[in-house]
Design a protein around this motif. Sequence first.
Motif, PDB file in Angstrom:
ATOM      1  N   ASN A 368       0.862  -1.179   0.000  1.00 62.67           N
ATOM      2  CA  ASN A 368       0.000   0.000   0.000  1.00 62.67           C
ATOM      3  C   ASN A 368       0.897   1.228   0.000  1.00 62.67           C
ATOM      4  OD1 ASN A 368      -2.532  -1.397   0.191  1.00 62.67           O
ATOM      5  ND2 ASN A 368      -2.036  -1.855   2.326  1.00 62.67           N
ATOM      6  N   CYS A 369       0.761   2.067  -0.987  1.00 59.23           N
ATOM      7  CA  CYS A 369       1.665   3.202  -1.139  1.00 59.23           C
ATOM      8  C   CYS A 369       0.892   4.432  -1.591  1.00 59.23           C
ATOM      9  CB  CYS A 369       2.803   2.872  -2.111  1.00 59.23           C
ATOM     10  SG  CYS A 369       2.251   2.234  -3.697  1.00 59.23           S
ATOM     11  N   PHE A 370       1.599   5.554  -1.681  1.00 62.18           N
ATOM     12  CA  PHE A 370       0.978   6.831  -2.015  1.00 62.18           C
ATOM     13  C   PHE A 370       1.745   7.471  -3.163  1.00 62.18           C
ATOM     14  CE2 PHE A 370       0.341  11.433  -1.439  1.00 62.18           C
ATOM     15  CZ  PHE A 370      -1.049  11.479  -1.430  1.00 62.18           C
ATOM     16  N   ILE A 371       0.990   7.976  -4.148  1.00 61.09           N
ATOM     17  CA  ILE A 371       1.596   8.655  -5.304  1.00 61.09           C
ATOM     18  C   ILE A 371       1.177  10.114  -5.256  1.00 61.09           C
ATOM     19  CG2 ILE A 371       1.758   8.762  -7.821  1.00 61.09           C
ATOM     20  CD1 ILE A 371       1.059   5.791  -7.892  1.00 61.09           C
ATOM     21  N   PRO A 372       2.082  11.015  -4.865  1.00 63.72           N
ATOM     22  CA  PRO A 372       1.724  12.436  -4.796  1.00 63.72           C
ATOM     23  C   PRO A 372       1.449  13.026  -6.183  1.00 63.72           C
ATOM     24  CG  PRO A 372       3.733  11.965  -3.545  1.00 63.72           C
ATOM     25  CD  PRO A 372       3.455  10.770  -4.403  1.00 63.72           C
ATOM     26  N   GLY A 373       0.571  14.015  -6.230  1.00 63.23           N
ATOM     27  CA  GLY A 373       0.289  14.698  -7.486  1.00 63.23           C
ATOM     28  C   GLY A 373      -1.183  15.001  -7.634  1.00 63.23           C
ATOM     29  N   GLU A 374      -1.521  15.764  -8.638  1.00 57.34           N
ATOM     30  CA  GLU A 374      -2.905  16.112  -8.929  1.00 57.34           C
ATOM     31  C   GLU A 374      -3.416  15.197 -10.043  1.00 57.34           C
ATOM     32  OE1 GLU A 374      -3.397  20.215  -9.785  1.00 57.34           O
ATOM     33  OE2 GLU A 374      -2.453  20.889  -7.928  1.00 57.34           O
ATOM     34  N   PHE A 375      -4.400  14.380  -9.709  1.00 61.41           N
ATOM     35  CA  PHE A 375      -4.946  13.424 -10.664  1.00 61.41           C
ATOM     36  C   PHE A 375      -6.466  13.492 -10.643  1.00 61.41           C
ATOM     37  CE2 PHE A 375      -1.024  11.603  -8.890  1.00 61.41           C
ATOM     38  CZ  PHE A 375      -0.277  11.412 -10.041  1.00 61.41           C
ATOM     39  N   ARG A 376      -7.056  13.088 -11.748  1.00 58.30           N
ATOM     40  CA  ARG A 376      -8.511  12.947 -11.823  1.00 58.30           C
ATOM     41  C   ARG A 376      -8.808  11.457 -11.760  1.00 58.30           C
ATOM     42  NH1 ARG A 376     -12.283  11.804 -15.555  1.00 58.30           N
ATOM     43  NH2 ARG A 376     -10.685  11.550 -17.174  1.00 58.30           N
ATOM     44  N   ALA A 377      -9.285  10.999 -10.599  1.00 52.86           N
ATOM     45  CA  ALA A 377      -9.517   9.572 -10.412  1.00 52.86           C
ATOM     46  C   ALA A 377     -10.533   9.367  -9.295  1.00 52.86           C
ATOM     47  CB  ALA A 377      -8.210   8.852 -10.079  1.00 52.86           C
ATOM     48  N   GLU A 378     -10.983   8.133  -9.160  1.00 53.38           N
ATOM     49  CA  GLU A 378     -11.910   7.740  -8.106  1.00 53.38           C
ATOM     50  C   GLU A 378     -11.495   6.381  -7.573  1.00 53.38           C
ATOM     51  OE1 GLU A 378     -15.889   7.791  -9.527  1.00 53.38           O
ATOM     52  OE2 GLU A 378     -15.771   9.855 -10.313  1.00 53.38           O
ATOM     53  N   PRO A 379     -11.928   6.034  -6.355  1.00 52.01           N
ATOM     54  CA  PRO A 379     -11.629   4.692  -5.841  1.00 52.01           C
ATOM     55  C   PRO A 379     -12.109   3.614  -6.803  1.00 52.01           C
ATOM     56  CG  PRO A 379     -12.487   6.082  -4.086  1.00 52.01           C
ATOM     57  CD  PRO A 379     -12.642   6.868  -5.356  1.00 52.01           C
ATOM     58  N   GLY A 380     -11.274   2.610  -6.985  1.00 50.33           N
ATOM     59  CA  GLY A 380     -11.600   1.532  -7.904  1.00 50.33           C
ATOM     60  C   GLY A 380     -10.958   1.677  -9.273  1.00 50.33           C
ATOM     61  N   TRP A 381     -10.453   2.869  -9.585  1.00 47.83           N
ATOM     62  CA  TRP A 381      -9.748   3.043 -10.859  1.00 47.83           C
ATOM     63  C   TRP A 381      -8.463   2.223 -10.833  1.00 47.83           C
ATOM     64  CZ3 TRP A 381      -9.924   7.952 -14.191  1.00 47.83           C
ATOM     65  CH2 TRP A 381     -11.235   8.433 -14.273  1.00 47.83           C
ATOM     66  N   LEU A 382      -7.990   1.853 -12.006  1.00 44.00           N
ATOM     67  CA  LEU A 382      -6.771   1.064 -12.128  1.00 44.00           C
ATOM     68  C   LEU A 382      -5.642   1.902 -12.701  1.00 44.00           C
ATOM     69  CD1 LEU A 382      -8.256  -2.246 -13.582  1.00 44.00           C
ATOM     70  CD2 LEU A 382      -7.414  -1.878 -11.257  1.00 44.00           C
ATOM     71  N   LEU A 383      -4.428   1.596 -12.271  1.00 47.29           N
ATOM     72  CA  LEU A 383      -3.223   2.168 -12.857  1.00 47.29           C
ATOM     73  C   LEU A 383      -2.573   1.098 -13.715  1.00 47.29           C
ATOM     74  CD1 LEU A 383      -1.578   4.229  -9.974  1.00 47.29           C
ATOM     75  CD2 LEU A 383      -2.057   5.065 -12.267  1.00 47.29           C
ATOM     76  N   TYR A 384      -2.512   1.363 -15.014  1.00 53.82           N
ATOM     77  CA  TYR A 384      -1.892   0.426 -15.943  1.00 53.82           C
ATOM     78  C   TYR A 384      -0.465   0.862 -16.235  1.00 53.82           C
ATOM     79  CZ  TYR A 384      -5.616  -2.780 -17.178  1.00 53.82           C
ATOM     80  OH  TYR A 384      -6.538  -3.796 -17.152  1.00 53.82           O
ATOM     81  N   LYS A 385       0.455  -0.098 -16.163  1.00 54.55           N
ATOM     82  CA  LYS A 385       1.842   0.194 -16.514  1.00 54.55           C
ATOM     83  C   LYS A 385       1.988   0.075 -18.025  1.00 54.55           C
ATOM     84  CE  LYS A 385       5.151  -1.592 -13.979  1.00 54.55           C
ATOM     85  NZ  LYS A 385       6.186  -2.544 -13.467  1.00 54.55           N
ATOM     86  N   ILE A 386       2.321   1.191 -18.660  1.00 52.42           N
ATOM     87  CA  ILE A 386       2.458   1.197 -20.120  1.00 52.42           C
ATOM     88  C   ILE A 386       3.905   1.420 -20.558  1.00 52.42           C
ATOM     89  CG2 ILE A 386       0.076   1.936 -20.487  1.00 52.42           C
ATOM     90  CD1 ILE A 386       1.087   4.774 -20.869  1.00 52.42           C
ATOM     91  N   GLY A 387       4.809   1.562 -19.596  1.00 56.35           N
ATOM     92  CA  GLY A 387       6.224   1.714 -19.909  1.00 56.35           C
ATOM     93  C   GLY A 387       7.053   1.531 -18.658  1.00 56.35           C
TER      94      GLY A 387
END
Length: 682
Positions: A368-387
């Motif tokens: 469980n980690c934290f990614i700082p920054g301004e993002f447009r997202a909601e709980p349940g969204w996925l982060l896909y690794k594309i590179g």
Amino acid sequence: MKPAATPELLAPAGNLETALAAYDAGADAVYCGLGKFNARERAQNFTPDSLARLLDYAHGRGRKLYLTLNTLVKETELSEVAAYLAELAKLRPDALIVQDLGVLNLAREYFPSLVLHASTQMGIHNSAGVAAAARLGIRRVILERQVTLDELRKIAARSTLELEVFIHGSLCCSLSGQCLLSSALGGWSGNRGKCKQPCRRIYDAAGRSGFLLSPRDLYGVPLLPELRRIGVASLKIEGRLRSPDYVWKTVKAYRLLLDGPVDSPPELLLEAEKLLRSTATRRPSNGFYFANEYSSLIDAGRLGSFGVAAAKVGKYARAGLSVTALERLHLGDRLRLVPPEGGEGESFTLIDLRFQGKSAVKVRAGANCFIPGEFRAEPGWLLYKIGENGYDFSRQAAALPPGRHPLAVSLRLTAAEWTGTIAELPGECWRRAVDFAPAGKRPFTAGIAAAEFASAVPEPWSAPEVEAVVEGAFFVPASLLKTLRREFWEWAAQRLRPENLRPELAEALYRFYRDSRALPGEVPPAPEGERMILPGFTPEAELPALRKRLRAACDSGVRVFQIGALHGLELLREFPDVRIIAGFPLPVCNSEAVRELKCRGVCAVEPFAELDEEALAAFREKSPLPLVESDRSGAALLVTRLELPGSAWTDGRGRRFRVVRGNGLSKLYVAEPVDFRKNEWK
């Protein structure tokens, strides 16, 4: 066409770093775009300065660069496009990839030094379309992706132009240039480089729910031997939105195979496949090359976005994202946020990562980690690794020297006198009396002269084109050759000025501005009477039957024909007394496109469906042919050779659609007509 032993390997480049990765891995050429008027405006893209730097790099290593100017253009944008073309003619890319017939007409009329390639967005899919492209002054055709291998074989046998086909990467469900889905659902035209990828979202039809318009990715390794035997000129990798690591690995894999025998040995295939398996992609397929595999091409059960699901958003705050890692995360990875229902998501590079309240370079799956920054997202969204990190070409990109102005040098060399001219210095000539002895075993050659005079060129100039003619057989000492080269360039540097470079381009641009101010005068009426409508998509095997239908129609007295693709122009050349209307889905958006079609025998045009009222009014004012403004509110939003399931569709927002099948195509419509002209054509 004569089969080519080794086709060109063409790679995508969304920015300088990706272009350098492609060349480093062995690409023969890259294709890229400027900030506007290209089909991938979401890519970082290039400025004239960065493009000039990359062109110098590529040409200095014997590589090529093709520039995309492959979107549809409004009437009010023609002046801006003309200025782009003048700038590009100075930079001299190896070719310009175009979709809009107006852009093609501008380039050929005012800037004829630009080499033109027909974009896949032109939708050319048969030998008649290729023949029409040849008459338009096009050197290479990038074929429609939904051409089968058998069809490609026949087209290549009948073609006089270079053919380019896709070998690897993402696929669109729709026929190229015929997708209006993104535009209809929000005014974001895919034909303008602004596609929101609605084909990668969930739809419900025939009791099924899934990504019903999302094809698997093209994986061309099994196709490579036959494509080489057919003799295509260029094999194209899709992906101007992809990261340097994806491009490097993909290019490297195909370079390994192309440098080997036509039928690759198992150990070479294994090495290439290992590289390709390590990239972020959707499930592989043979694409549209085999019609008997179309039923398995749609991957309805998997999220439409490419890549590997690397994390899941648990909590969203203004300061950043709390996520659970599903795969290893590392600083420098390229990630994309995607909603559960699929579709387009925001992409970013991971530059800051927190684990247990401290900065971290990497975390393992399950953390469980934290990614700082301004993002447009909601709980349940996925982060896909594309590179992945580890393929950083940013330092090399930053170190590229400023772009140089290319010059065309001509040399005439004898034992008594050397002369040199530069095309950009009309009327000027360098002369130097010399006295060289007859050669013994190794006479001086034009190749040696060209190589020497192309080297050590003073900034800000370059000499990619040196034409040398040597008359007689004589010997030139190496030290004297360098002295003569230095004297030539000192002479040239005193006379060359960047601001005065290629004045004919400024004159051509002025001529366009002058011509564009003229109104068309009296416009003839549109043709009336019985009309035969030619299909916008005619597979190669169906061309003979269509020709017979045209002959029968003419024999019965029909004299008005409506075409929906360029191949119609070629087929109707046999009947010079007919009247032709250019209609949907052939895109006609501006007066320059109309002028091009008028020269080809067209006497009326139907404006493209996506044109809004403002763009249509400006177009109507300048068109030299009548506009046949039929109701396009019921236009097909997507056309495909795939058999789409069911007839009644809905999407995640409750919007209703219908599917109609016939003549080997499936067409998707909205259930109720949509008025494209009330959407802003962005």
